[in-house]
Design an enzyme around this catalytic site. Sequence first.
Site, PDB file in Angstrom:
ATOM      1  CB  SER A   1      -0.820  -0.091   1.400  1.00  0.00           C
ATOM      2  OG  SER A   1      -0.063   0.133   2.448  1.00  0.00           O
ATOM      3  CB  CYS A   2       3.983   2.290   1.434  1.00  0.00           C
ATOM      4  SG  CYS A   2       2.845   2.256   2.839  1.00  0.00           S
TER       5      CYS A   2
END
Length: 434
Positions: free
Chosen positions: A265-266
């Site tokens: 998610s990053c």
Amino acid sequence: MKVAVIGSGYVGLTLVCLAKFGHKITIVDKIQSRVDIINNGISPIYEPGLEEILKENVKTGMVKATIDYTEIEDSDVVFVCVGTPSKEDGSIDLSQIETASRQIGQHLGKSKNYQVVVVKSTVVPKTTIKTVLPILEESSGLKAGVDFGVAMTPEFLREGSGVYDFINPDKIVIGTSDKKSLSILSQLYESFDSKIPRIYTDQTTAEMIKYAQNSMLASRISFMNEIANICEKFNVDVSEVAYAIGLDSRIGPKFLNAGIGFGGSCFPKDVKALIAASKSVGVKPNLLESIISVNENQPHRLIEIAKRTLGDLKNKKIAVLGLAFKSDTDDMRESRAIPVIETLLKEGSIVSVYDPKAMENAKKIFEGNILYSASKEDCVKNVDACMVLTEWKEFRDLELSSMKCPVIEGRRVMDPNKVIEAGLNYKSIGWKYN
Ligand code: NAD
């Protein structure tokens, strides 16, 4: 201290570790079912050690969850930990940050204490002072720096070791421009080991530190992937190259594993957000753009290797071991397993999958046509090839004697010598005998 946490995702939930240091935590999420699960002492995500901390502290009343923002009114510090996903064009979507800031603002100023609102979500430079601060002032009718404080403390935890990383960070970055906020946050972080370096800076520098760090880590991965692609053509094993260059103290050994690229998610969203932010201020981000383009190509490199090994992939039975974007998590956001599996399905392969933690999340992503296996052994039975897409330790000791198919590795988790000794064909990105 009384600490409110807005958003009970990976970052918000690890803040419950502050309860270990005697702080009382109120978690606010907009999803009632999530709140109920947390209040039962159950973690809505898989993160080693988190559920134990949650269970213990919910029982003693040190942690509670709610959807009701009035419960943050007596907080000393309010951490904003909502999502900051990408928009279609890669730029940052700040809608969750804007909504949460408005909701917080409506409940600020009821406490007699000076309250500090701290952005912990990853946001592009200037977001805290140009977006969050004005919304807080407008919705509260109060003045930042006078009636309440605004700060930015980026989070550097790695999913899969989030609890450990939260308690033992390499550094603590506190970005704020008012002395009262700095003093309150220094006090909050006082219980952390005094040897951990503290970086006291302004909000915008704190925001930039987070993007620079993630982009640097992502660049090491893409760099090694490009080197791996070149190595293959010269019959060189990239893992030997990575090991050797990692011994140089200027380089170091971490984040040099070649493979199918980074997900999660990053890294993908943060590099894309920095590209967009960079362009918006007139800087052409050539290197950042290359990080993404190398990364997007890597899953297709593995498919290429599979085609070279098996020929046409139509009707070939392929076992996929590993679905999560990395080991020790159930998170499949931007997992590189997704493009690999989607391409296999498009090519007409028959795909069986196994992951120790991410099976339920996978079922939400892939529609039909996939066989979900109960174990790694079941998954690799009677298949034409086995692909390893996540670096789970348990794939290292796969029972090779019962297998007959080639092993095509996306993560270099298995020992190639053992695979070859077992009489199996071994292939992987950056392997010299592909
Ligand atoms: P997430 O999407 O897992 O969780 C966000 C949570 O916020 C959800 O539970 C959602 O329901 C809740 N939420 C959204 N709007 C809300 C509102 N107005 N009020 C209350 N709750 C609301 O996100 P995450 O992975 O925890 O990441 C959060 C932020 O931290 C992101 O900016 C991310 O980039 C950053 N970050 C993440 C990690 C990581 O490892 N996941 C590490 C460092 C930084």
